[in-house]
Design an enzyme around this catalytic site. Structure first.
Site, short mmCIF file in Angstrom:
data_model
loop_
_atom_site.label_atom_id
_atom_site.label_comp_id
_atom_site.label_asym_id
_atom_site.label_seq_id
_atom_site.Cartn_x
_atom_site.Cartn_y
_atom_site.Cartn_z
N GLN A 9 17.69 18.55 71.03
CA GLN A 9 18.91 18.20 70.29
C GLN A 9 19.38 19.53 69.87
OE1 GLN A 9 18.52 14.65 68.04
NE2 GLN A 9 20.33 14.54 67.05
N SER A 94 11.06 18.97 72.18
CA SER A 94 11.55 17.60 71.56
C SER A 94 11.82 16.55 72.57
CB SER A 94 12.28 18.06 70.40
OG SER A 94 12.35 16.54 69.48
N LEU A 95 13.16 16.09 72.22
CA LEU A 95 13.41 15.09 73.22
C LEU A 95 13.47 15.73 74.67
CD1 LEU A 95 16.67 15.15 74.82
CD2 LEU A 95 17.53 15.24 72.36
N ARG A 119 14.57 6.02 70.61
CA ARG A 119 13.94 7.10 69.77
C ARG A 119 14.99 7.81 68.74
NH1 ARG A 119 13.43 12.90 70.33
NH2 ARG A 119 11.41 13.69 69.89
N HIS A 208 10.25 15.55 63.27
CA HIS A 208 9.10 16.24 63.49
C HIS A 208 8.20 16.38 62.17
CE1 HIS A 208 9.53 16.36 67.62
NE2 HIS A 208 10.87 16.86 67.44
N GLN A 257 4.43 13.14 69.03
CA GLN A 257 5.50 14.10 69.11
C GLN A 257 6.29 13.79 67.96
OE1 GLN A 257 8.85 13.66 70.89
NE2 GLN A 257 8.69 15.27 72.46
#
Length: 316
Positions: A9, A94-95, A119, A208, A257
């Site tokens: 992101q 991440s994503l 998510r 996170h 995660q």
């Protein structure tokens, strides 16, 4: 060995994918498939905005993935290059980990889009707007960032390392007041902390970190119902910085995660140690530059448009 890597992101912007869709029917078809999976005109939002709507986590996450997958679709259909044949490993920030798994055929495109939509929604629901924050620490390594984060915690508030991006950038996440204290502490005493600057990030939630536990629980339920198969190339997981191919372990790590640290610097070092010397970022120009700061002798290529795709084909 080539590592195919995928952005997270922050790489979204109005107009993303427009030129690629204009140049390729295969890209347009992929964007339509994502729209159909979500029951949403996501590609119109990607093309035209408004920017504040595209910035919403629930839209930005599937949009970034869609652009990455469109690039790969064009590479395969028009360039005759299939990722499974040329990638020694995959990883995503991440994503981007979901994009990596989709690219390696571990999770189907439509399911990946739906998971990322959920998510994004779950992450936003986890913490009321205004209660969490994130900041980038420039000129910091993990040890310095951990010391600062610990010192900034007070009254039960959380401040923790969220992303270990590269040797000079670490991101912290947690309660807004604790993050603001950490940024102020750096400004007031750079010499003590050994950090050049703390920069608040324009995010809508503290990703996170342990505050994301409710989102992790939602994703655990969704992932339990998701069929995941072994990827065509090993995935270097964010939370372990190690190669993984077992579907059950991948599912567990995707849950971890949500609240866990993105160990990107360590992941790149691990891929390089295992033989990756060419890193190809698909759909962005964010994690590729990080690779260059982590491994000086690595060859890095960012692939977003038709010219980039043609250059990649020539290099293979």
């Amino acid at each position: 060995m080539r590592a195919f890597i995928f952005p997270g992101q922050g790489s979204q912007k109005v107009g993303m994918g427009t030129d690629l869709a204009a140049a390729s029917t295969h890209a347009r078809e992929l964007f339509e498939e994502v729209d159909d999976a979500l029951g949403q005109r996501l590609f119109q939002l990607m093309r035209e905005g408004p920017a504040d709507e595209l910035m919403l986590t629930e839209n930005a996450q599937p949009a970034i993935m869609a652009l990455s997958m469109a690039v790969l679709r064009v590479l395969e259909k028009e360039g005759g290059v299939k990722l499974a044949d040329v990638a020694g490993c995959v990883a995503g920030h991440s994503l981007g980990e979901y994009s990596a798994l989709c690219s390696a055929e571990a999770i189907p495109l439509a399911e990946t889009a739906r998971l990322l939509k959920l998510r994004g929604q779950a992450m936003q629901r986890a913490v009321p707007v205004g209660e969490g924050a994130m900041a980038a620490l420039l000129g910091a390594d993990v040890a310095k960032a951990e010391d600062l984060a610990e010192a900034a915690e007070a009254d039960g508030e959380i401040c923790t390392v969220a992303n270990d991006n590269d040797p000079g950038q670490v991101v912290i996440s947690g309660h807004k007041a604790a993050i603001e204290r950490a940024v102020a502490m750096v400004k007031d005493d750079k010499d003590r902390w050994g950090i050049k600057r703390g920069v608040p990030l324009p995010v809508s939630a503290p990703f996170h970190c342990p505050l994301m536990r409710p989102a992790a629980e939602e994703m655990e339920k969704a992932l339990t119902e998701t069929v995941i198969v072994a990827p065509s190339a090993p995935l270097y997981a964010n939370v372990t910085a190690e190669a993984v191919s077992d579907p059950a372990l991948i599912r567990s790590l995707l849950v971890d995660q949500v609240t866990g640290r993105v160990r990107w610097r360590e992941s790149v070092l691990a891929m390089h140690a295992d033989g990756a010397d060419h890193f190809v970022e698909i759909g962005g120009k964010v994690v590729g530059p990080m690779v260059g700061r982590i491994v000086a002798d690595a060859e890095v290529m960012s692939v977003q448009g038709m010219d980039d795709i043609e250059a990649l084909i020539k290099s293979i």
